[in-house]
Design an enzyme around this catalytic site. Structure first.
Site, PDB file in Angstrom:
ATOM      1  N   HIS A  21      30.622  47.972 -67.678  1.00 53.59           N
ATOM      2  CA  HIS A  21      31.711  48.716 -68.302  1.00 53.59           C
ATOM      3  C   HIS A  21      31.229  49.122 -69.692  1.00 53.59           C
ATOM      4  O   HIS A  21      31.529  48.472 -70.697  1.00 53.59           O
ATOM      5  CB  HIS A  21      32.969  47.845 -68.390  1.00 53.59           C
ATOM      6  N   HIS A  23      30.404  52.696 -72.170  1.00 55.37           N
ATOM      7  CA  HIS A  23      30.478  54.144 -72.374  1.00 55.37           C
ATOM      8  C   HIS A  23      29.290  54.597 -73.221  1.00 55.37           C
ATOM      9  O   HIS A  23      29.062  54.043 -74.302  1.00 55.37           O
ATOM     10  CB  HIS A  23      31.785  54.507 -73.083  1.00 55.37           C
ATOM     11  N   GLU A  25      28.741  57.312 -75.017  1.00 54.34           N
ATOM     12  CA  GLU A  25      29.108  57.795 -76.353  1.00 54.34           C
ATOM     13  C   GLU A  25      29.602  56.647 -77.238  1.00 54.34           C
ATOM     14  O   GLU A  25      29.342  56.624 -78.441  1.00 54.34           O
ATOM     15  CB  GLU A  25      30.170  58.885 -76.255  1.00 54.34           C
ATOM     16  N   GLY A 165      40.324  57.003 -71.065  1.00 54.83           N
ATOM     17  CA  GLY A 165      41.110  57.677 -72.092  1.00 54.83           C
ATOM     18  C   GLY A 165      42.528  57.132 -72.172  1.00 54.83           C
ATOM     19  O   GLY A 165      42.789  55.966 -71.876  1.00 54.83           O
ATOM     20  N   HIS A 192      40.052  53.140 -65.290  1.00 53.51           N
ATOM     21  CA  HIS A 192      40.627  52.349 -66.364  1.00 53.51           C
ATOM     22  C   HIS A 192      42.118  52.163 -66.087  1.00 53.51           C
ATOM     23  O   HIS A 192      42.845  53.141 -65.903  1.00 53.51           O
ATOM     24  CB  HIS A 192      40.458  53.061 -67.706  1.00 53.51           C
ATOM     25  N   GLU A 195      45.157  48.194 -69.314  1.00 57.27           N
ATOM     26  CA  GLU A 195      44.771  47.850 -70.684  1.00 57.27           C
ATOM     27  C   GLU A 195      45.947  48.195 -71.597  1.00 57.27           C
ATOM     28  O   GLU A 195      46.686  47.325 -72.036  1.00 57.27           O
ATOM     29  CB  GLU A 195      43.516  48.609 -71.107  1.00 57.27           C
ATOM     30  N   ASP A 273      31.947  47.505 -73.525  1.00 59.64           N
ATOM     31  CA  ASP A 273      32.844  48.646 -73.687  1.00 59.64           C
ATOM     32  C   ASP A 273      32.289  49.705 -74.639  1.00 59.64           C
ATOM     33  O   ASP A 273      31.680  50.678 -74.206  1.00 59.64           O
ATOM     34  CB  ASP A 273      34.224  48.169 -74.131  1.00 59.64           C
TER      35      ASP A 273
END
Length: 331
Positions: A21, A23, A25, A165, A192, A195, A273
């Site tokens: 998990h 990202h 960016e 997002g 996702h 959360e 993350d």
């Protein structure tokens, strides 16, 4: 450092680990920004200090985007960032990573998606297997992105898809057919959920999108029926404990739901993350689980084994890494 802490540190460093998990960016090595413009990006900004907490998800997302777009303006920049990122992973004994890149960057910077995927994968050093997941937002089917989404299932180098997002946006009509096409094409299917959204978002991911890989899912504990279902059906939660605390999903690490989920038989993996924003690495996550939530060496080893057992690695490599973890637990 006490003898017990020294032994724990040695164990965490020695066991092979995964990141499932992550990202791209959000994993931009911050030092690249500091090297690029030290005045604009000082060595220790407030948001990367240990006690910092984000006011909310929107503020976090805006900060991430504001930093990421400074660097990620070409496929070459993806390659350079990932090369640095992956080199550090190897030093931490990470053997397998599933990392998502924000598909909407195709629209933002005008670079071909498969070119970005190639740039990411070509940065992987020997000994680290990298799978690339295409991430998209719930309201992101623009005029430019629609034809891209319609062809994702045909991208050979794309290993999976993920919905990320702002979780509170409604699921739009284009999403379930896209998830089905990619699932039928053998892609990794993620979402996702659970959360900032509640259990209803997890049900949506399971029943509407057919996902059996949930990113976070930590609010499932608000619905005991759902928790039992996750355990019974073997759904995988890719959990990022320090991220959850920094974003205020839980007021403190000691309040995290991971212990309850594990005790109920839910399969969880551990990842970082967005290290750009949280100033964390995988060792920090495992240390936090041991020191803040009381997980034993055997339990930490099981988190690592879960990552391999549910990876896309060759079965012989899975067995090899799991055997190394088992040996470290008893040594």
């Amino acid at each position: 450092m006490s003898e017990a802490q020294s032994e724990l540190e040695d164990f965490i460093r020695r066991i092979p680990k995964t990141e499932t998990h992550l990202h791209v960016e959000g994993a931009l090595p911050y030092e690249l920004l500091n090297e690029l413009d030290g005045e604009r990006f000082p060595a220790t900004p407030e948001f990367r200090t240990p006690g910092y907490r984000y006011p909310g998800f929107v503020e976090f997302e805006n900060l991430l985007i504001d930093h990421a777009i400074v660097w990620f303006n070409s496929a070459e920049r993806y390659h350079l960032a990932c090369k640095r990122m992956f080199e550090k992973m190897v030093s931490l004994n990470i053997k397998y990573v599933e990392t998502s890149f924000h598909l909407h960057m195709i629209e933002f910077i005008g670079v071909d998606g498969p070119e970005i995927i190639s740039a990411i994968k070509s940065a992987a050093p020997e000994g680290l297997e990298v799978k690339v997941i295409g991430g998209m937002v719930r309201n992101g089917c623009t005029e430019v992105m629609r034809p891209v989404f319609e062809k994702l299932h045909e991208w050979d180098e794309l290993d999976g898809i993920d919905l990320h997002g702002q979780e509170w946006h409604a699921l739009e009509d284009w999403t379930p057919p896209l998830w089905k096409r990619c699932r039928d094409a053998g892609k990794i299917i993620k979402c996702h959920a659970g959360e900032f959204g509640g259990p209803d978002k997890i049900y949506e991911a399971l029943d509407t999108l057919g996902s059996r890989r949930i990113q976070h899912g930590v609010r499932a504990v608000e619905d005991k029926v759902l928790v039992k279902r996750l355990a019974d059906e073997g759904v995988i939660l890719d959990v990022c404990p320090l991220s959850n605390v920094k974003l205020g999903v839980f007021p403190a690490l000691e309040d995290h739901s991971l212990r309850e989920l594990v005790n109920a038989g839910v399969v969880c993996t551990i990842s970082t993350d967005d290290p750009l924003c949280f100033a964390n690495d995988i060792l920090d996550e495992y240390r936090a689980l041991a020191n803040g939530l009381g997980f034993s060496r055997k339990e930490l080893g099981q988190f690592a084994k879960n990552g391999f057992e549910h990876s896309q690695l060759d079965s012989s490599l899975k067995r090899e890494y799991i055997a190394q973890i088992d040996a470290a637990i008893v040594s």
